[in-house]
Design an enzyme around this catalytic site. Structure first.
Site, PDB file in Angstrom:
ATOM      1  CE  LYS A   1       8.521 -65.155   6.216  1.00 23.27           C
ATOM      2  NZ  LYS A   1       9.253 -64.300   4.967  1.00 23.27           N
TER       3      LYS A   1
ATOM      4  NE  ARG B   1      11.449 -63.128   8.652  1.00 26.10           N
ATOM      5  CZ  ARG B   1      12.522 -62.783   8.104  1.00 26.10           C
ATOM      6  NH1 ARG B   1      12.719 -61.906   7.291  1.00 26.10           N
ATOM      7  NH2 ARG B   1      13.823 -63.262   8.688  1.00 26.10           N
TER       8      ARG B   1
ATOM      9  N   GLY C   1       6.976 -56.289   1.132  1.00 27.47           N
ATOM     10  CA  GLY C   1       7.424 -54.949   1.646  1.00 27.47           C
ATOM     11  C   GLY C   1       6.150 -54.478   2.226  1.00 27.47           C
TER      12      GLY C   1
ATOM     13  CG  MET D   1       1.498 -56.197   5.997  1.00 29.70           C
ATOM     14  SD  MET D   1       0.404 -57.462   6.254  1.00 29.70           S
ATOM     15  CE  MET D   1       0.820 -58.702   5.056  1.00 29.70           C
TER      16      MET D   1
ATOM     17  NE  ARG E   1       8.406 -64.274  -2.169  1.00 23.11           N
ATOM     18  CZ  ARG E   1       8.338 -63.175  -1.601  1.00 23.11           C
ATOM     19  NH1 ARG E   1       7.480 -62.767  -0.729  1.00 23.11           N
ATOM     20  NH2 ARG E   1       9.214 -62.343  -2.094  1.00 23.11           N
TER      21      ARG E   1
ATOM     22  CG  HIS F   1      10.313 -51.821  -2.776  1.00 28.38           C
ATOM     23  ND1 HIS F   1       9.724 -50.580  -3.504  1.00 28.38           N
ATOM     24  CD2 HIS F   1       9.067 -52.471  -2.289  1.00 28.38           C
ATOM     25  CE1 HIS F   1       8.304 -50.525  -3.536  1.00 28.38           C
ATOM     26  NE2 HIS F   1       7.989 -51.631  -2.639  1.00 28.38           N
TER      27      HIS F   1
ATOM     28  CD  GLU G   1     -26.351 -51.518 -29.510  1.00 31.23           C
ATOM     29  OE1 GLU G   1     -25.287 -50.980 -29.380  1.00 31.23           O
ATOM     30  OE2 GLU G   1     -26.970 -51.679 -30.709  1.00 31.23           O
TER      31      GLU G   1
ATOM     32  CB  SER H   1     -23.530 -59.154 -31.955  1.00 31.55           C
ATOM     33  OG  SER H   1     -22.255 -58.688 -31.308  1.00 31.55           O
TER      34      SER H   1
ATOM     35  N   GLY I   1     -24.212 -56.055 -27.351  1.00 32.21           N
ATOM     36  CA  GLY I   1     -23.838 -54.824 -27.452  1.00 32.21           C
ATOM     37  C   GLY I   1     -23.739 -54.420 -26.051  1.00 32.21           C
TER      38      GLY I   1
ATOM     39  CG  ASN J   1     -19.610 -50.702 -25.488  1.00 33.53           C
ATOM     40  OD1 ASN J   1     -18.906 -51.419 -24.498  1.00 33.53           O
ATOM     41  ND2 ASN J   1     -18.947 -50.850 -26.603  1.00 33.53           N
TER      42      ASN J   1
ATOM     43  CB  CYS K   1     -19.670 -56.784 -30.629  1.00 38.29           C
ATOM     44  SG  CYS K   1     -21.087 -55.844 -30.730  1.00 38.29           S
TER      45      CYS K   1
ATOM     46  CE1 TYR L   1     -19.142 -62.386 -32.121  1.00 42.06           C
ATOM     47  CE2 TYR L   1     -20.594 -64.126 -32.782  1.00 42.06           C
ATOM     48  CZ  TYR L   1     -20.256 -62.831 -32.649  1.00 42.06           C
ATOM     49  OH  TYR L   1     -21.120 -61.822 -33.212  1.00 42.06           O
TER      50      TYR L   1
HETATM   51  C1  PEP Z   1     -22.011 -51.590 -27.602  1.00 44.12           C
HETATM   52  O1  PEP Z   1     -23.089 -50.776 -27.437  1.00 44.12           O
HETATM   53  O2  PEP Z   1     -21.612 -52.359 -26.886  1.00 44.12           O
HETATM   54  C2  PEP Z   1     -21.359 -51.448 -29.010  1.00 44.12           C
HETATM   55  C3  PEP Z   1     -20.518 -52.538 -29.414  1.00 44.12           C
HETATM   56  O3  PEP Z   1     -21.776 -50.246 -29.934  1.00 44.12           O
HETATM   57  P1  PEP Z   1     -21.007 -49.069 -29.708  1.00 44.12           P
HETATM   58  O4  PEP Z   1     -19.997 -49.152 -28.849  1.00 44.12           O
HETATM   59  O5  PEP Z   1     -20.571 -48.744 -31.187  1.00 44.12           O
HETATM   60  O6  PEP Z   1     -22.178 -48.289 -29.502  1.00 44.12           O
HETATM   61 MG    MG Z   2     -23.853 -49.674 -29.117  1.00 45.05          MG
END
Ligand code: PEP
Ligand code: MG
Length: 918
Positions: free
Chosen positions: A32, A105, A114, A116, A372, A490, A786, A805, A807, A809, A872, A892
C-alpha cells in the site's frame, strides 16, 4: 534487518506531487505504502493522493524484536512527516479551529484483505470537533465521524490491541453497535444517515461511558495519544489470530511484518456531492477489458466493503441485476467519472497490469486512496495475460508469469452441467462473485464448515455476510453463498483470490434466526446438511445435488493463446500418467507429449477387470512354473490388447510402460466368502488356496516382494508382459503406426536386477522381430529410480538403463522413512511446528530427496550422457517441483492428465526464471 542505526529512515512521506519512496520499495513500505508513493510521486502518474507518510516494515520488526517498543528516532521522524502533511493540507493536527484528521492503516508486502486493523478520523476530540463543525458547517457529519472513531478505536486499539478479553464473548464493537441499532430501531430509522445531531451527541456520551465501564479506561481525548495508540494497534494486529491464520493459508512469512500508513482523511460522506468506491481497470471476474467498479454516494470506504448498502455501478458496464436500477457514477457525476476513467487508464498503462483502485470524492473533488495489482480468478488471469500480450502492453514472458499455474485449475474446474440446468429451476439468484460450479451440504457457520470438512464432507458455507474471522471455514468450503454484500465485499474478494465458486448479495434467500435453515423466495426451505448446487458463473442457487461437468478448454481462445506461448517457451517436456485410451486422449487434449507412466496393474482394478483379474489370480496361486506359464498365456491376450489400445491413441509419442509393481497379495481376496468363491472358480481346494494366500503375507509389503523382485522370482511374468508390449507395438507398426514403448522396471536397487531383466527382454525382442518379420521394433529399456541406493549407484544403473524415471512417491517414502500411506497421522503436527515446511509427498523436498535426484542424474549421465530422465511421482504436477525438475536438467515431467496444463505452464515459467538468472 539488524539493529537499526541512528541514521535509519523509518518514515517515508508522500503527497503534493512528490514522494520519498516508490513502487519498487514494497518490502520496506508494504504494498500500500509503495503504491501510494508511486501514485503521488511518479512523473507518469502524479495523481491526487491525500498526503501522508509510511512507517516502514523495519519498525514492525524492531517492535517485535524489542518487546513492543520503537526505535528512539521514530517519534521525531513521525512529527516531521506530520508537519509536512499539515503544510500540504493547510490544517493542523489537534487544532481546535481547523483540525487535520488522519487515517492509520496497515500495509504488508502482499495484500491481506481485511486481516489487519484500520482506524479512521484520528485527531477528533471533544475540542477539535468544534473546529470540524465550524469548517464544514455540518455538525451531523462531525458527530458521525466522531462516533465512528470512538467505535473503531475502542475495538481496535483499546480492546483488541490491549489484549482485553470481551465479557461473554461480546466485544465492545458489538456492544456499541447494538446501542446504535437500538436508537435507530426506537426512531424507526433504517439508515445511519437518518440519525440527528442530538441523537449522535447522546450516543457519543453513552459510548464513552460504556467504554470506561467495560474497558476500564477512558477514550483518549489527546490526538497524539490516539495516533500512537492506532499505530501500535496496527503493528499488534500483524500477530492477531486472523492475520496469523491468513498467512498460514497464503504462505506469507511471519518475519515480513507490516508497514503503517498515516494519511490525511478525505470524506466520502460529506453529503450528496461526496462518494467513495472501489474499481478495477479490467473485470476481475471475467478478465474482460472493461473498467469495472462500484461506489456509494455519501459513504465511507468501509460501507462499500461491509456490504450493508447495495453499491451502485460506476458505469453502464458494471451494472448487475441488483444494481441495474441505480444511476451510475458516469450518469451522476459525469466529469468526475471522466477524470477517474483517465486515472485508471493512466494507472494500467503505467503498471502494465490490472489495478484495483479505491477512490473518494469529497465535495466534488476526486482523490485516489489506493491502487494495487488486482486479485483475479484463474479465468480472468488467463484472459488478461493473453489479451494484454496481444494488445502489446506486455511481452510473452510477462504474460506467462502473470498466471499462477494452479490458477489453471479453475479453467479445468467443474461447472454445473448445462443440460441439468435446463430442467432445474434455480431457487434464488445472487451476484456471480466466483465462477465455476460447486455442490455441497449447507452449513451456516465457519466453525461447522471446518468441522464437517475435516470429516470429509463437502460443504457450502451460507452466511449473511462474511468477515475475516470466517476465512478458515471459507477455505474449507466448496463454495460460499452470502445473502448480503456486493462484488467487492469481503466474501467476493477472498473467494476470487482463491478461485473459489462464490455467490454474494443473494437477497432472494433468508437465513432463519436460529441459523439452521434458509428460505428461498419461492418458498423452498433448505436445512443444515441438505445439498445445494451453485452456478457461480451466473449466480444461480439450485436446491439439491446436480451433476458437475468440465469446460471445453479448446473453446477458450485466451487459454489457447497462452498455451501457444507456453510451447514456444518451455524446454521441459510434459507427459501424463495414464493407462487407459480414455485418459490418454484426455492427456493429449491437455497437451501431453507422451505417457510417462503406464501402470500395467490398472487393468486388474475396476471396470472390465473381472476376466484379467481371474487369470492373474490363477497365475498367483499356481504351484508350478508350468501352471504359471499356462495362466500367463491366458493373461497375455488381455495385457496385449490393453497396451495396444493406449499405444494406438498415443501414436508417435513415447509411452513408458511399467512392468507389474504391487506385491501379489494385493490381488487376492482376504475374506472367507470371496476366497471360497475363488477356490471354486479356480477348481482348487480351499485349504490349498488359503495356504498360498498365507505364503503371500508380508509384514512390510511396501519393502517386500514387489517391483522387479517379482520379475526376478517369476521371470515368466516379465517375459509375458514384454512379449505383450513388443507384439502390440509390432502389430501397430504393421498397421503403419509409430508406437514407441519404453519398458520400465520398477523398484530396482542394483544394476544386476537390470541386467537380469534385460536378458529376458533381449530374448523376447529377438523372438518378436522374427515372429512379425520386422528388422526393428523401436523401444527403450530403462528403470524407475525409487530407492536411494539406485540413485547413489546411478552410474552403474545407467550402464544398462537407457532412461531413468524418478518415482518420487517411493523415493520420498524411502528417503524420509515416512510411510506414504500413514503420514497423515503426524504430518499436521510437523507442519504446525514447522519441523517441515511442506508435505514432502506433495512438493519435492529439494534439499534431501532433491539431492538424491541430482546425484542420480549426474552419475547416470556420467556413464550415459544421452540418458533420458523424467519424473513420474505425484510431484510431476506440482509447480514448484516441476521448476526444480527443469533446473536440474530433466527431460520431462509426468503427471495426471488434469495437471498437464499446470505442469506445462510451470515448465515455461521455469525456463523464463532460468533465463533471468543467467
Ligand atoms: C513412485 O513411486 O513415485 C511411482 C510413481 O510409483 P507408484 O506410485 O506406483 O509406487
Ligand atoms: Mg513406486
Amino acid at each position: 534487518m539488524g539493529i537499526p542505526t541512528p541514521t535509519t529512515k523509518f518514515v517515508y512521506s508522500f503527497g503534493g506531487g512528490k514522494a520519498d519512496g516508490n513502487e519498487s520499495m514494497k518490502n520496506l513500505l508494504g504494498g500500500k505504502g509503495a503504491n501510494l508513493a508511486e501514485m503521488a510521486g511518479h512523473p507518469n502518474l502524479l495523481l491526487p493522493v491525500p498526503p501522508g507518510f509510511t512507517i516502514t516494515t523495519a519498525v514492525c520488526t524492531y517492535y517485535y524484536d524489542h518487546g513492543r517498543t520503537y526505535p528512539n528516532e521514530l517519534k521525531t521522524q513521525v512529527n516531521q512527516a506530520l508537519e509536512e502533511v499539515e503544510q500540504l493540507v493547510g490544517k493542523k493536527f489537534g487544532d481546535e479551529k481547523d483540525p487535520l484528521l488522519v487515517s492509520v492503516r496497515s500495509g504488508a508486502r502482499r495484500s491481506m484483505p481485511g486481516m489487519m486493523e484500520t482506524v479512521l478520523n484520528i485527531g477528533l476530540t471533544e475540542k477539535t470537533i468544534e473546529g470540524l463543525i465550524a469548517q464544514t458547517n455540518n455538525p451531523r457529519f462531525a458527530y458521525d465521524a466522531y462516533r465512528r472513531l470512538i467505535m473503531m478505536y475502542a475495538d481496535v486499539v483499546m480492546e483488541k490491541a490491549g489484549g482485553i478479553e470481551p465479557k461473554n464473548g461480546k466485544g465492545i464493537r458489538k456492544v456499541l453497535d447494538e446501542k446504535l441499532e437500538h436508537v435507530k430501531h426506537q426512531r424507526g430509522y433504517s439508515n445511519d444517515t437518518e440519525l440527528t445531531v442530538d441523537e449522535l451527541k447522546k450516543l457519543v456520551v453513552d459510548f464513552k461511558e460504556t467504554i470506561k465501564t467495560n474497558l476500564g479506561q477512558p477514550f483518549p481525548e489527546d490526538p497524539m495519544e490516539q495516533l500512537w495508540g492506532s499505530v501500535s494497534a496496527v503493528f499488534a494486529s500483524w500477530n492477531g489470530k486472523r492475520a496469523f491464520e491468513y498467512r498460514r493459508i497464503e504462505k506469507i512469512p511471519d518475519e515480513w511484518g507490516t508497514a503503517v500508513n498515516v494519511q490525511a482523511m478525505v470524506f466520502g460522506n460529506m453529503g450528496d456531492d461526496s462518494a467513495t468506491g472501489v474499481a478495477f481497470t479490467r473485470n476481475p471476474g471475467t478478465g474482460e477489458n472493461q473498467f469495472y467498479g462500484e461506489f456509494l454516494v455519501n459513504a465511507q470506504g468501509e460501507d462499500v466493503v461491509a456490504g450493508i448498502r447495495t453499491p451502485a455501478p460506476v458505469n453502464e458496464y458494471s451494472k448487475n441485476d441488483q444494481s441495474r436500477h441505480l444511476p451510475s457514477l458516469e450518469q451522476l457525476m459525469p466529469s468526475l467519472y471522466q477524470e477517474l476513467d483517465g486515472y485508471q487508464k493512466r494507472l494500467e498503462g503505467h503498471y502494465k497490469d490490472m489495478q484495483d483502485i479505491e477512490f473518494t470524492i469529497e465535495k466534488g473533488k476526486l482523490y485516489m486512496l489506493q491502487c494495487r495489482v488486482g486479485k483475479r480468478n484463474g479465468v480472468a488471469a488467463v484472459r488478461m495475460a493473453a489479451e494484454m500480450f496481444e494488445e502489446g502492453l506486455i511481452d510473452s514472458d510477462t504474460a506467462l508469469m502473470r498466471v499462477a499455474p494452479t490458477q489453471l485449475v479453475e479453467l479445468l474446474l467443474p461447472m454445473v452441467d448445462p443440460k441439468e440446468e435446463l430442467v432445474h429451476a434455480p431457487i434464488a439468484k445472487g451476484l456471480p462473485a466466483g465462477p465455476g460450479g460447486a455442490k455441497g451440504r449447507v452449513v451456516f457457520t465457519s466453525i461447522d464448515a471446518v468441522e464437517w470438512a475435516a470429516k470429509g464432507e463437502k460443504v457450502i458455507l451460507v452466511r449473511e455476510e462474511t468477515s475475516p474471522e470466517d476465512v478458515d471455514g471459507m477455505h474449507k468450503s466448496q463454495a460460499i453463498l452470502t445473502t448480503k454484500g456486493g462484488m467487492t465485499s469481503h466474501a467476493a474478494l477472498v473467494a476470487r483470490g482463491w478461485g473459489k465458486c462464490c455467490i454474494v448479495g443473494c437477497n432472494e434467500i433468508h437465513i432463519a434466526d436460529d441459523h439452521k435453515s434458509f428460505r428461498a423466495k419461492d418458498g423452498t426451505v433448505v436445512h443444515e446438511g441438505e445439498w445445494i448446487t451453485l452456478n457461480g458463473t451466473k449466480g444461480l442457487v439450485y436446491n439439491g445435488e446436480m451433476k458437475l461437468t468440465s469446460i471445453d478448454l479448446n473453446l477458450n481462445q485466451s487459454y489457447s493463446k497462452l498455451m501457444e506461448l507456453v510451447n514456444q517457451t518451455k524446454t521441459l517436456h510434459v507427459r501424463a500418467n495414464a493407462d487407459t485410451p480414455k485418459d490418454a486422449k484426455q492427456a493429449i487434449a491437455f497437451g501431453a507429449e507422451g505417457i510417462g507412466l503406464f501402470r500395467t496393474e490398472h487393468m486388474f482394478y475396476g471396470e472390465g477387470s473381472d476376466d484379467p483379474l481371474f487369470r492373474l489370480r490363477k497365475m498367483i496361486v499356481s504351484k508350478t512354473e508350468d501352471e504359471r506359464r499356462h495362466a500367463l498365456d491366458e493373461l497375455y491376450t488381455f495385457v496385449k490388447k490393453d497396451i495396444k489400445s493406449t499405444l494406438e491413441v498415443m501414436d508417435g509419442f513415447p509411452v513408458t510402460i511399467r512392468l507389474l509393481d504391487p506385491p501379489l497379495h494385493e490381488f487376492v481376496p482376504h475374506d472367507k466368502d470371496k476366497l471360497q468363491q475363488l477356490a471354486k472358480e479356480l477348481g482348487i481346494r480351499m485349504s490349498v488356496l488359503k495356504r498360498r494366500v498365507l505364503e503371500l503375507h508380508e509384514n512390510n509389503p511396501m519393502l517386500g516382494h514387489r517391483g522387479v523382485r517379482l520379475g526376478v522370482s517369476y521371470p515368466e511374468i516379465t517375459v509375458t508382459q514384454v512379449r505383450a508390449i513388443l507384439s502390440a507395438a509390432a502389430e501397430l507398426i504393421l498397421d503403419g503406426k509409430k508406437p514407441f514403448p519404453e519398458i520400465m522396471i520398477p523398484v530396482t536397487c542394483t544394476v544386476n536386477e537390470l541386467r537380469h531383466q534385460k536378458a529376458l527382454v533381449d530374448k523376447v525382442y529377438e523372438g518378436a522381430k522374427a515372429h512379425f518379420g520386422l528388422d526393428e521394433i523401436p523401444f527403450m529399456y530403462g528403470t524407475m529410480i525409487e530407492i536411494p541406493r539406485a540413485a547413489l549407484k546411478a552410474n552403474h544403473m545407467a550402464e544398462v538403463a537407457e532412461f531413468f524415471s524418478f518415482g518420487t512417491n517411493d523415493l520420498t517414502q524411502m528417503s524420509f522413512g515416512f510411510s506414504r500411506d500413514d503420514i497423515g497421522g503426524f504430518l499436521p503436527i510437523y507442519l504446525d511446528q514447522k519441523l517441515l515446511h511442506d508435505d514432502p509427498f506433495q512438493t519435492i523436498d529439494q534439499e534431501g530427496v532433491g539431492e538424491l535426484i541430482r546425484i542420480g542424474i549426474d552419475r547416470g549421465r556420467s556413464t550415459r550422457p544421452e540418458l533420458e530422465v523424467g519424473i513420474c511421482g505425484e510431484h510431476g504436477g506440482d509447480p514448484e517441483s516441476v521448476k526444480f525438475c527443469h533446473r536440474i536438467g530433466m527431460n520431462y515431467v509426468s503427471c495426471s492428465p488434469f495437471r498437464v496444463p499446470i505442469a506445462r505452464l510451470a515448465a515455461a515459467q521455469a525456463a523464463i526464471e532460468s533465463k533471468a538468472k543467467n
